[in-house]
Design a protein around this motif. Structure first.
Motif, short mmCIF file in Angstrom:
data_model
loop_
_atom_site.label_atom_id
_atom_site.label_comp_id
_atom_site.label_asym_id
_atom_site.label_seq_id
_atom_site.Cartn_x
_atom_site.Cartn_y
_atom_site.Cartn_z
N TRP A 64 152.85 2.31 91.65
CA TRP A 64 153.29 3.48 92.40
C TRP A 64 153.52 4.66 91.48
CZ3 TRP A 64 151.67 3.13 96.81
CH2 TRP A 64 151.91 2.06 97.67
N GLN A 65 154.13 4.35 90.35
CA GLN A 65 154.48 5.41 89.42
C GLN A 65 153.25 6.18 88.96
OE1 GLN A 65 157.38 3.72 86.70
NE2 GLN A 65 156.76 5.32 85.31
N TRP A 86 158.88 0.66 95.31
CA TRP A 86 158.71 2.07 95.70
C TRP A 86 159.91 2.88 95.23
CZ3 TRP A 86 155.08 5.19 97.79
CH2 TRP A 86 155.51 6.38 98.38
N GLN A 87 161.10 2.36 95.48
CA GLN A 87 162.31 3.09 95.11
C GLN A 87 162.37 3.33 93.60
OE1 GLN A 87 166.12 1.07 95.39
NE2 GLN A 87 167.01 2.86 96.38
N ILE A 128 151.32 7.62 92.79
CA ILE A 128 151.87 8.75 93.57
C ILE A 128 151.44 10.09 92.96
CG2 ILE A 128 153.98 9.92 94.32
CD1 ILE A 128 155.26 7.16 94.59
N ALA A 174 159.93 3.47 91.51
CA ALA A 174 158.91 4.43 91.09
C ALA A 174 159.31 5.85 91.50
CB ALA A 174 157.57 4.05 91.70
N VAL A 175 159.76 6.00 92.74
CA VAL A 175 160.07 7.34 93.24
C VAL A 175 161.23 7.94 92.46
CG1 VAL A 175 161.07 8.56 95.20
CG2 VAL A 175 159.14 7.02 95.53
N THR A 207 157.21 -7.09 91.87
CA THR A 207 157.97 -5.88 92.16
C THR A 207 157.79 -4.86 91.04
OG1 THR A 207 159.58 -7.29 93.23
CG2 THR A 207 160.24 -5.03 92.79
N GLY A 256 161.75 2.79 101.15
CA GLY A 256 160.64 1.91 100.89
C GLY A 256 161.19 0.70 100.17
N SER A 298 155.81 -1.32 91.01
CA SER A 298 156.48 -0.04 90.73
C SER A 298 155.70 0.73 89.67
CB SER A 298 157.93 -0.30 90.31
OG SER A 298 158.11 -0.10 88.94
N LEU A 318 160.35 12.10 99.13
CA LEU A 318 159.90 10.73 99.41
C LEU A 318 161.12 9.87 99.68
CD1 LEU A 318 157.01 10.08 96.91
CD2 LEU A 318 156.92 10.43 99.36
#
Lengths: 798, 174, 229
Positions: A725-726, A421-422, A729, A424-425, A718, A417, A722, A414
Motif C-alpha cells: 500500500w505504501q 492499510w492503516q 497509494i 501505510a496511510v 499484514t 481500512g 502495508s 484516506l
C-alpha cells in the motif's frame, strides 16, 4: 556584560555575509571528505547516490548518443543502397546484376540480395570482400546463427545456398540484422527496373538531399527528448537525497562542534558533490556497459552496433558539468526547509500545509505557452521550438509540483481500512512529501509518454494509408516476377501446408500502340489471365470455360477496355521491362468476347479490362504477365506463413510473399513509438530501482520496530501488504495525475498539429500498466529483505 | 561476623595449633584488625565444650597455644549450615559475606551458592519493602526507598563478586 | 520431564546457539497463572533469548516449552503468531510503538490484528490507557510523548488483548527511576488485576522487586532463586 558587543561575533558575521571562494572550496572539500570517510554508513550513502546519479548519467549519455547512432545507421543504409530504378545500361566489366529477394521469417525481416557480377570491376557491396559463386551465399552473423539453430529450419529450406562467409559490420545496420547475398546465374533477363537491376555502384544515386524537416516531426523529436530526460532529472534529484535523514544527523553533530549553519549547508553540498562525481564515473562505466549490451539486444527489429553509440563530445561535456552542479543545487534546495541545530534537525517545512496556487501556475503556464501554437499544424509553418520545449517542460514540472499536494491532501482524507492499510496511510500522512518525491519520476515519465503516444497515434493517421486490402478473403499475396509461369506456380501453392484457397491472376497492360520510349499509347487497358475460378474473384462471369475471353466493365478502372476490345484488333503488350524488353509483342482480340461485370477484387479495387482464361493466353501473353497469387491461409496451422514463403522461394527466388494487413503503418512512426515506449519503460525501471533502494533503506531503519510487531503476532501478510500500500497509494495517485496531465498535453499537442483529437487508450493503459508493474516489482523485491528483517533476530540488539 | 564459624572453617582443611589459627585468620580476614590470642582461646574452648572441635594433640610445654585442634563431624555440619544461611540483609555485611566466601573457596564448597542465596534473601527483602512502599504513605515510601537503594547497592556488589569469583578463588588458594 | 503441576508456561532443557555463541545452555523455566517472575542476569547471559523462546518468537535448538498443555516448539510459525496475538502481550525497552500511528491506534493495534473492528478496538484501547493514566495522550503520536508515557502506552497495548501472559523485556531500561517505578507499579497492578502472568526480564534489582519470584540466567543456564531460600 551584554552591553559590550562580543568581539568574537563580528568577524563571523562578516564572513557569513560573503563567503569567499576559498571557503566555499574548503567546505565542499570537507563535505566530500565526510562522504568518503563516513564509515560504512557513509559509504553506503555515497554508493547509493553514485549509482543513482550514474544510472541517470548513463541514460543521458545514451540519449545524447542516439542521434549519432541513428545517423550512422542511416549512413550505413545509404551506403549499401542498390539503386534499381536507374536507366537500363549494357553489361560491362564494372556491372553487377542485383535482385531484391527480401523475405521475412517469424516476423523478422531478412534482407536478401541475389548477385551476379558481370565483370572483374563489378562494385563490391559494403561489408563484402567478394561475391559468392552461384549457389553460395554470405550471411550476416545473426542470420548464420539463426540458420544454424533449430529455429531456422524452415528458413534454411527457403535459402538453399551454401554459406561461404559473413557480411562485415560495415554492410549491416544492426548487430541483429538478418541479411544475405547469394550468388546467382542468369539474372540479366530478370532486370525489370525495380526489383532487379544492373548497377555500377552502391550508395545513393545523388547525395541524399537533406529533407527539409517536417515541423511535426521536429516537434515530435523535441518532445521525445524532453519527455525522456525530465524523469531522469527528477531521478537524479531524488538520488542525491538518498539517506538524507542520516546525513542530517551527522550535520547536527557538525553544528555541535562549532560549524555555522551556512558552513553546514556547504558541507552537505560537498557530500552530494562527491556522490555525483563518483556517479559520473559510474555513469561512464554504465554507459560503456550499456553500449556493449546494446549490441547484443534487439528491440522491435532494431539493433545497433556498440560503435554507433558515440555521444557528441559537446553534449557529453555538458552532462559532465551539469550533473554535479545540479547535485549541489538540489542539495541546497532540499536543505532550505531544514534547520540544522547543534542538537538535532528541525524540519520547518512540515507544519505548513502545501499550497495549491503556485503549483497550479506551472502547468497553466505551460498550457499558456503552447496555446498560441494551436492549429499551426503542418500547413501554417513551423513551431517555435523554445515555446514548445518550455511549455512541455512547465507542464511536466507541474506534475512534480502538483503531486506532493495531491498526495498530501488525498492521504489526509484516506480513512478506515485494515491494519495494513492503516499502517501505510499513517506512514504516508507523516511523510507524504518523501513519498511524492519518490513517485515524481514515474509520474513525469508516464505523463510525458502518454502525451507522446497520443500525439503519435493521432499524427500517425495522416501517415497511414488504408491499403484497402480485405484480410477476410486473402491473408497473403505472392508476387511472381514477370515471366514466371502462373498456373504451375498456383498448383504448388495449392499443395502447400496451411493454404485454404488459391487465386492466381496474371496481369499485363494492353495498348493501342507499341510501348516505345517517348511515345505513350493513347489508350490502354488491363489484361488479366486466370482460371475460371480465379477470374470469378474479380468479375461476375455469366459462364466460363477454358478458352473464353471476357470484357469486364463497371469498375473504377475500366480504362479504355470497351474501346480497345474490338474483335480482330491488334493490341500491343507492355514490354518496356522484363525478358522481352523493347521487343514488340502483340495480341489480337478474338472474335468471340463475353461480357462480364467487374466486382471488388482481392486487393480491394474494382478494375476491369480483358479477362483471359489460360487457354486463351498464348506464349507471348504469358511471357509478359506479372503474376500474383492471392492466398487464403489457415492461421491455426503453425508456421503456415513460413511454408507459403518457402513455396514462393521454391517457385522463384525473386518471388515476393507478403502478409496482408488492413492498414499499412508509416514505419517511421512505428519506430518512434516503439522507441518512446522502450525509453519510458527503461526510465520507469530506473525509478523502480531507486524506489526499491529507498524502500529497503527505510525498512532497515525500522528493523527493531518490525521485530517488535512480529513479536506481538503481526502476520507477515499484514506487513507485506502495508509495504505494498505504501508504494501503491502514491503511485496510483501519481498515475492518475500523470494520466490527466498527459492527456491534456496530448490534446494540446494534437490540436497544435491539427490532427483529430482522440485518446489512444491502449497507450494510456500500457503506460499506467507499466507503472503499476513497477509498484508490484518493487513490493515483491522488497519482500525477501522484509521477511528477513522480520525474523526475531532483529530483537537481539544491544 | 562469627569468629567461631570462621575458625571452624579454617580447621576444615586440617588440624592446626591455636597459634596457626590466629595467623591464618589474620592473613585472610584480619586486615586491619588482628585477632587477640585471648579471643582465639575463649572461642576454641567454647567450640570444644560444644563438641565441634576436639584436641588432636598437645605438644610439650604449657599453655593453650600448644594445643592442636581438629574439627569434628558436628563442626563440619555447623560450618555448612552457617555458610548456607543467608545473612540478614542489613548494611555493612560485606565483611561477613566476604569471610564466608573465602572459607567456602578454601574448603572447596560452592561459593556461587552463597552469593545466590544471599541474593535471593536480599530480593525477598526488597519485595517486602516494595510491597510496603506501594501500600504506604509518602513517609513509608521514603523510608522504604532508602532501604531499597542500600539493598540494591549490596545486590550489585553480590553480582559483581559473582562475576569475579574465579579471580577470588585464584587469589585465596594460591 | 513434565511441566510442574499447575504451571501456565514451562520450559525444560532449552538450548539455543547463534552461530558460535551459545545463548541458552539447558535453561529451565516455569510460571504459574497470575505469577510475576523476574528473569535477571548479566548482559549477554541469555535472558532475552530465554524470553524470546518462551514467547514463541524464537524456536530453541532443543528442549521443550509447554504453554497451557500445548507444546510450543512443534507449532508452526502461524500458530505461534496466533498465540502471541491472542494470549500473550509484549513490552520492550524501546522501538516498539509505530511512530506514524497515534497512541490510541498503537494500543488498538493488537486487537485489530485479531480482527476487532476499529471503533471497538479503539474504545477498548482508550479504557486501558485510562487505567495506565495516559488517556490524555490518545491522539498524540509516539514522537510527541515522553519516554515514561510511551512505555505506559506500550503497557496498555500489551494488556489490551487481556493476555494470560505478559512478556516484558527491560520495560524500564530507558527510564529514570521515578518513571521506571511508576511504569512497574502500573504494569504489575494492571497485570494482577487482569490475572495475567508476567515474565519480566530486567537487570535492575529494584524492578525485579516487583516480582513474586526470581530466576537468574548465567552463561545460558537458569537458576530458580526460590529454591535457595
Amino acid at each position: 556584560m551584554s552591553a559590550r558587543p562580543s568581539p568574537a561575533t563580528a568577524p563571523t558575521e562578516a564572513l557569513r555575509a560573503a563567503p569567499s571562494i576559498p571557503q566555499w572550496a574548503r567546505d565542499l572539500r570537507m563535505g566530500a571528505k565526510f562522504a568518503v570517510t563516513g564509515g560504512r554508513e557513509g559509504w553506503v550513502r555515497l554508493l547509493l547516490t553514485a549509482v543513482g546519479v550514474g544510472l541517470g548519467v548513463a541514460l543521458l549519455l545514451l540519449t545524447t548518443a542516439i542521434p549519432s547512432a541513428l545517423a550512422v545507421r542511416h549512413q550505413r543504409d545509404q551506403d549499401r543502397q542498390d539503386y534499381t530504378y536507374g536507366p537500363q545500361r549494357p553489361k560491362a566489366a564494372n556491372t553487377l546484376v542485383i535482385g531484391d529477394a527480401d523475405t521475412s521469417y517469424h516476423g523478422k525481416d531478412v534482407r536478401g540480395r541475389l548477385v551476379e557480377p558481370e565483370g572483374p570491376r563489378a562494385p563490391i557491396a559494403p561489408g563484402l570482400t567478394g561475391y559468392p559463386a552461384p549457389g553460395d551465399m554470405v550471411v550476416s552473423p545473426a542470420l548464420k546463427e539463426l540458420l544454424d539453430s533449430g529455429d531456422g529450419r524452415l528458413l534454411r529450406e527457403r535459402l538453399p545456398y551454401r554459406i561461404v562467409g559473413t557480411i562485415g559490420e560495415s554492410g549491416l545496420i544492426g548487430s541483429h540484422e538478418l541479411a544475405y547475398y547469394a550468388g546467382a546465374k542468369n539474372l540479366a533477363p530478370r532486370i525489370n527496373g525495380w526489383q532487379t537491376a544492373r548497377i555500377t555502384e552502391f550508395g545513393p544515386q545523388q547525395p541524399a538531399r537533406a529533407e527539409s524537416p517536417d515541423p511535426v516531426l521536429l516537434l515530435l523529436v523535441l518532445v521525445v527528448f524532453v519527455v525522456l530526460l525530465m524523469p531522469v532529472a527528477v531521478f537524479i534529484a531524488a538520488a542525491v537525497r538518498f539517506g538524507g535523514e542520516r546525513r542530517d544527523r551527522r550535520l547536527a553533530a557538525l553544528r555541535l562542534v562549532g560549524s555555522d549553519s551556512h558552513m553546514t549547508r556547504r558541507i552537505a553540498a560537498g557530500e552530494a558533490l562527491a556522490g555525483s562525481l563518483v556517479g559520473l564515473v559510474f555513469g561512464t562505466v554504465f554507459f560503456l556497459l550499456g553500449r556493449q549490451l546494446a549490441g547484443s539486444v534487439e528491440v522491435m527489429d532494431v539493433s545497433v552496433f556498440p560503435s554507433y553509440l558515440n555521444p557528441a563530445p559537446a553534449l557529453a561535456a555538458l552532462v559532465a558539468v551539469a550533473v554535479p552542479a545540479a547535485a549541489v543545487l538540489v542539495t541546497l534546495f532540499a536543505l532550505r526547509g531544514v534547520v540544522i541545530e547543534p542538537l538535532g534537525v528541525v524540519r520547518t517545512a512540515r507544519p505548513r500545509r502545501r499550497r495549491l496556487w503556485w503549483r497550479l501556475l506551472l502547468p497553466l503556464g505551460g498550457l499558456a505557452m503552447l496555446a498560441p501554437m494551436i492549429g499551426q499544424g503542418r500547413t501554417n509553418g513551423s513551431f517555435n521550438e523554445y515555446l514548445v520545449i518550455g511549455g512541455v517542460l512547465l507542464l511536466l514540472v507541474g506534475v512534480t509540483a502538483l503531486l506532493p499536494w495531491v498526495v498530501e491532501s488525498v492521504v489526509a482524507r484516506l480513512g478506515n481500512g485494515g491494519v495494513a492499510w492503516q499502517l501505510a496511510v499513517r506512514r504516508l500522512q507523516l511523510s507524504s512529501g518523501s513519498a511524492a518525491r519518490m513517485v515524481n519520476g514515474i509520474a513525469v515519465a508516464v505523463a510525458g509518454a502518454i502525451a507522446m503516444q497520443m500525439l503519435l497515434a493521432g499524427v500517425q493517421d495522416d501517415y497511414t494509408k488504408s491499403t484497402g486490402q480485405d484480410t477476410e478473403r486473402v491473408q497473403m499475396q505472392v508476387s511472381l516476377p514477370r515471366g514466371v509461369p502462373l498456373i504451375p506456380a498456383a498448383e504448388k501453392f495449392t499443395t502447400t501446408r496451411g493454404v485454404r484457397k488459391v487465386t492466381a491472376l496474371g496481369t499485363a497492360e494492353l495498348a493501342d500502340r507499341t510501348w516505345q520510349r517517348g511515345k505513350e499509347p493513347n489508350a490502354a487497358t488491363q489484361l488479366t489471365v486466370g482460371t475460371c475460378a480465379s477470374l470469378r474473384e474479380v468479375a461476375r462471369l455469366p459462364s466460363c470455360r477454358d478458352g473464353d475471353v471476357f470484357v469486364s466493365t463497371g469498375g473504377d478502372t475500366d480504362g479504355d477496355a470497351v474501346k480497345l476490345a474490338r474483335p480482330g484488333r491488334v493490341l500491343h503488350l507492355d514490354t518496356s521491362n522484363g525478358p522481352d524488353a523493347g521487343r514488340d509483342a502483340v495480341w489480337t482480340v478474338p472474335a468471340r468476347l463475353k461480357q462480364a461485370r467487374t466486382i471488388t477484387g482481392p486487393i480491394g479495387d474494382t478494375s476491369g479490362g480483358l479477362l483471359l482464361t489460360p487457354a486463351a493466353a498464348d506464349a507471348q501473353v504469358n511471357r509478359t504477365l506479372s503474376g500474383s497469387v492471392y492466398l487464403g491461409v489457415d492461421d491455426s496451422v503453425p508456421d503456415a506463413h513460413e511454408y507459403v514463403r518457402n513455396t514462393a522461394a521454391a517457385v522463384d527466388p525473386l518471388a515476393n510473399a507478403a502478409l496482408w494487413a488492413s492498414t499499412e503503418r508509416s514505419t517511421q512512426f512505428t519506430s518512434i513509438r516503439t522507441g518512446l515506449f522502450v525509453g519510458a519503460v527503461c526510465v520507469l525501471a530506473l525509478i523502480g530501482a531507486s524506489l526499491l533502494v529507498s524502500q529497503l533503506e527505510q525498512l532497515r531503519e525500522r528493523r527493531r520496530l518490525l521485530s517488535a510487531l512480529v513479536a506481538f503476532g503481526t502476520r507477515r501478510r499484514t506487513l507485506s501488504l502495508s509495504v505494498l500500500w505504501q508504494t501503491a497509494i502514491p503511485i496510483a495517485l501519481g498515475l492518475l495525475l500523470s494520466s490527466a496531465v498527459g492527456l491534456t498535453l496530448g490534446v494540446v499537442l494534437l490540436k497544435m498539429v491539427g490532427a483529430t483529437v482522440s485518446v489512444d487508450w491502449p497507450s494510456v493503459l500500457s503506460m499506467t500498466g507499466v507503472g503499476a508493474g513497477v509498484v508490484l516489482a518493487v513490493t515483491l523485491l522488497s519482500l525477501p529483505p522484509l521477511l528477513r528483517l522480520m525474523r526475531p533476530e532483529g530483537l537481539r540488539t544491544e | 561476623m562469627s569468629i567461631g564459624h570462621t575458625l571452624l572453617g579454617l580447621l576444615e582443611s586440617g588440624p592446626r595449633h591455636g597459634y596457626d589459627l590466629k595467623r591464618a585468620f589474620d592473613e585472610k580476614f584480619g586486615h586491619d584488625r588482628p585477632l587477640h590470642y585471648g579471643q582465639v582461646y575463649s572461642t576454641m574452648s567454647r567450640l570444644l565444650k560444644n563438641g565441634l572441635v576436639v584436641v588432636d594433640g598437645i605438644e610439650a610445654g604449657d599453655g593453650p597455644e600448644r594445643k592442636r585442634y581438629a574439627i569434628t563431624e558436628a563442626g563440619v555440619t555447623d560450618v555448612e549450615r552457617w555458610l548456607a544461611t543467608p545473612e540478614k540483609p542489613e548494611p555493612y555485611l560485606q565483611s561477613t559475606l566476604y569471610t564466608k566466601l573465602v572459607l567456602a573457596l578454601l574448603t572447596h564448597r560452592d561459593a556461587a551458592d552463597i552469593l545466590d542465596t544471599q541474593r535471593a534473601e536480599h530480593l525477598r527483602n526488597m519485595r517486602v519493602l516494595t510491597d510496603r512502599k506501594r501500600k504506604g504513605d509518602l513517609a513509608d515510601q521514603l523510608i522504604c526507598d532508602h532501604a531499597l537503594f542500600h539493598l540494591e547497592a549490596d545486590l550489585r556488589w553480590l553480582e559483581l563478586t559473582a562475576a569475579r569469583l574465579d579471580r577470588l578463588r585464584e587469589a585465596v588458594t594460591r | 520431564m513434565t511441566a510442574p503441576p499447575g504451571s501456565l508456561l514451562a520450559a525444560h532443557g532449552l538450548r539455543k546457539t547463534y552461530g558460535p555463541t551459545t545463548a541458552l545452555d539447558g535453561a529451565e523455566f516455569s510460571i504459574h497463572p497470575g505469577e510475576v517472575v523476574a528473569v535477571m542476569g548479566p548482559s549477554g547471559s541469555g535472558k532475552s533469548t530465554l524470553l524470546h523462546c518462551l514467547a514463541g518468537i524464537v524456536t530453541p535448538d532443543s528442549g521443550s516449552i509447554t504453554y497451557d498443555g500445548r507444546e510450543l516448539t512443534t507449532m508452526s510459525d502461524a500458530e505461534r503468531s496466533a498465540l502471541r496475538r491472542s494470549e500473550f502481550g509484549f513490552v520492550f525497552q524501546f522501538g516498539q510503538l509505530v511512530p506514524e500511528l497515534t497512541c490510541v491506534e498503537n494500543v488498538a493495534l493488537p486487537l485489530r490484528l485479531n480482527g476487532t473492528a476499529r471503533k471497538e478496538a479503539e474504545r477498548a484501547a482508550l479504557a486501558w490507557m485510562e487505567r495506565l493514566e495516559v488517556d490524555d495522550l490518545a491522539r498524540k503520536r509516539p514522537g510527541e510523548v515522553s519516554g515514561g508515557q510511551g512505555q505506559r502506552v506500550a503497557v496498555a497495548r500489551a494488556l489490551v488483548t487481556n493476555p494470560r501472559l505478559l512478556f516484558a523485556d527491560e520495560p524500564t531500561g530507558a527510564l529514570d527511576s521515578l518513571n521506571g517505578e511508576r511504569v512497574m507499579e502500573l504494569l504489575t497492578d494492571a497485570a494482577r488485576s487482569a490475572n495475567a502472568a508476567v515474565v519480566l526480564v530486567t537487570h535492575e534489582a529494584r524492578v525485579a522487586a516487583y516480582s513474586d519470584r526470581e530466576i537468574v540466567v548465567r552463561d545460558g543456564k537458569s537458576r530458580d532463586m526460590e529454591r535457595l531460600v
